[in-house]
Design a protein around this motif. Structure first.
Motif, mmCIF file in Angstrom:
data_model
loop_
_atom_site.group_PDB
_atom_site.id
_atom_site.type_symbol
_atom_site.label_atom_id
_atom_site.label_comp_id
_atom_site.label_asym_id
_atom_site.label_seq_id
_atom_site.Cartn_x
_atom_site.Cartn_y
_atom_site.Cartn_z
ATOM 1 N N LEU A 9 -66.985 59.962 -18.137
ATOM 2 C CA LEU A 9 -66.361 59.213 -19.557
ATOM 3 C C LEU A 9 -65.633 60.372 -20.000
ATOM 4 C CD1 LEU A 9 -69.924 57.840 -20.630
ATOM 5 C CD2 LEU A 9 -68.154 56.806 -19.123
ATOM 6 N N ILE A 13 -66.601 54.150 -24.993
ATOM 7 C CA ILE A 13 -66.429 52.825 -24.144
ATOM 8 C C ILE A 13 -66.560 51.502 -25.108
ATOM 9 C CG2 ILE A 13 -67.299 51.208 -22.110
ATOM 10 C CD1 ILE A 13 -66.435 54.032 -21.139
ATOM 11 N N ASN A 55 -61.595 56.360 -17.770
ATOM 12 C CA ASN A 55 -63.121 56.519 -17.533
ATOM 13 C C ASN A 55 -63.536 55.993 -16.264
ATOM 14 O OD1 ASN A 55 -63.896 57.483 -20.292
ATOM 15 N ND2 ASN A 55 -62.941 55.655 -20.943
ATOM 16 N N GLY A 400 -71.160 54.174 -19.398
ATOM 17 C CA GLY A 400 -70.431 54.091 -18.208
ATOM 18 C C GLY A 400 -71.047 53.245 -16.743
#
Length: 443
Positions: A9, A13, A55, A400
């Motif tokens: 990451l 997000i 990511n 993630g």
């Protein structure tokens, strides 16, 4: 291909690049098209997804049970590349090609039953399911179709009629196709205590016979494990009893294996778990490694009962999709992905059950192979907790890990990892899920 082999990451997000793409989307993409997690993917490899911000996310959804063989599989990529360099389309109904025939040959070999089989290829799971109904009606001369509570079969007009859940699939889109009748199924977590599969089937059959009469029914259509309805596996004996009743009464038994097929449940097809041999099987999703392909496979006398030209579609059995399917099937065979799916279940189920005992917010843990679910309920009850389910999924996404939700009440987290997912990524994804449940349950 991704640039890393692990979860990474670099931003929140979704990140800035994904947010910018989301703004562009809002200006041109219909609002009715939704996305679970608005990160925009630029590459994928194995069980990892890389987004526009760099990511890298662990994929526990497989594009809703599509990329069973994972992303970037050489057997799929190489066959598609070779086919694309030869030709991309002729329409099988105009000028046919070998790939379509090869896929039908593979389906005849792989699907349950040793009887003579035929197949017709389509583009989507809903299209396949709809064609099972067309075939059953043509072969039997009957009209009624029986489906079940919690069923999901697609988004066309007929398959919306077959689907149980209103929002978001049916709301405002009626009227729907007629001659569709719904009966109770088998939902062990919510059925009366001690109700067996045979007893649940007897109740469904009694409803059919009293309300319709067997001689009016063209087909019984059922998911061997219900997908969108909540990953509901019926009690043992339910499917065999229904199949026997259909056989005894000239009713076509249709297995919708769109989500369960192609090694997902630890067998090539979920019906194999109890030795059920459907008259017709609808497949799609995992068949072609991410390319749009679907099929109806079944008894030759049923498919051949349809008049010449009665089955087909412009893109059905597209040569690129057929090439991908042959590569995906090769991968499933050589890497023994049915066995791999069982291994995933053996890893996931004990951890989910321990988490349920620890937190008290998971009412039921269930699944088979790599089709697994946790149903969230208010502690000490069976009352669905959809809000907690949403928070758990969102917490996973923020860390993630791509997970999906489902269930008639929206209270089920479902796990559909690629069958090729490396064990370390599976363990890491589960750890993120466990922490999300602990944190959100304590709120």
């Amino acid at each position: 291909m991704t640039a890393t082999t692990h979860r990474r990451l670099l931003t929140e997000i979704p990140g800035p690049a994904s947010k910018a793409l989301q703004q562009r989307r809002a200006a041109t993409v219909a609002a009715g098209v939704s996305s679970v997690l608005p990160v925009y993917i630029t590459a994928a490899d194995g069980g990892l997804l890389t987004d526009a911000d760099g990511n890298t996310l662990i994929d526990l959804g497989s594009g809703i049970a599509v990329t069973n063989v994972g992303h970037g599989v050489p057997a799929v990529v190489d066959r598609v590349r070779e086919q694309a360099s030869a030709f991309t389309h002729t329409c099988f109904m105009a000028t046919p090609y070998e790939g379509y025939v090869e896929v039908c040959e593979a389906l005849a070999e792989l699907t349950p039953g040793s009887f003579d089989k035929r197949s017709a290829l389509f583009s989507t799971g809903a299209e396949a399911v709809e064609n099972t109904v067309k075939i059953a009606r043509a072969a039997t001369g009957r009209q009624a179709v029986v489906v079940f509570d919690h069923a999901y079969h697609g988004r066309t007009n007929l398959t919306m009629a077959l689907t149980a859940k209103s929002m978001p699939y049916k709301h405002g889109f009626g009227p729907f196709a007629p001659e569709v009748y719904r009966v109770p199924g088998s939902y062990p977590f919510r059925d009366a205590p001690g109700l067996t599969g045979e007893q649940a089937a007897a109740a469904a059959i009694d409803r059919i016979e009293k309300q319709l009469g067997a001689d009016a029914v063209a087909a019984v259509v059922i998911e061997p494990i219900q997908g969108e309805g909540g990953f509901i596996a019926p009690a043992p004996g339910f499917l065999p009893a229904l199949s026997r009743w259909c056989s005894d009464n000239g009713v076509v038994f249709v297995a919708d294996e769109v989500q369960t097929g192609f090694c997902r449940t630890g067998d090539w097809f979920a019906c194999e778990d109890e030795g059920v041999m459907p008259d017709l099987v609808a497949t799609a999703k995992g068949i072609a490694g991410g390319l749009p392909l679907a099929a109806v496979t079944g008894r030759a006398e049923l498919l051949d009962a349809v008049h010449h030209g009665g089955l087909g579609g412009t893109y059905g059995g597209n040569p690129l999709a057929c090439a991908a399917a042959l590569g995906a099937i090769e991968t499933m065979r050589t890497r023994e992905l049915a066995t791999a799916a069982r291994g995933i279940g053996e890893t996931v189920l004990p951890r989910l059950r321990a988490l349920a005992a620890e937190t008290g917010v998971i009412g039921d843990v269930r699944g088979r192979g790599a089709m697994l679910a946790a149903e969230f309920c208010t502690p000490g009850t069976t009352e669905p907790d959809a809000e907690l389910t949403k928070r758990v999924a969102a917490a996973c996404h923020a860390q993630g890990v791509v997970v999906l939700t489902c269930g008639t009440d929206g209270n089920v987290v479902r796990l559909l990892p690629p069958l090729t997912l490396p064990p370390d990524l599976l363990e890491e994804g589960l750890s993120v899920l466990e922490q999300a449940v602990r944190t959100e349950a304590a709120r």
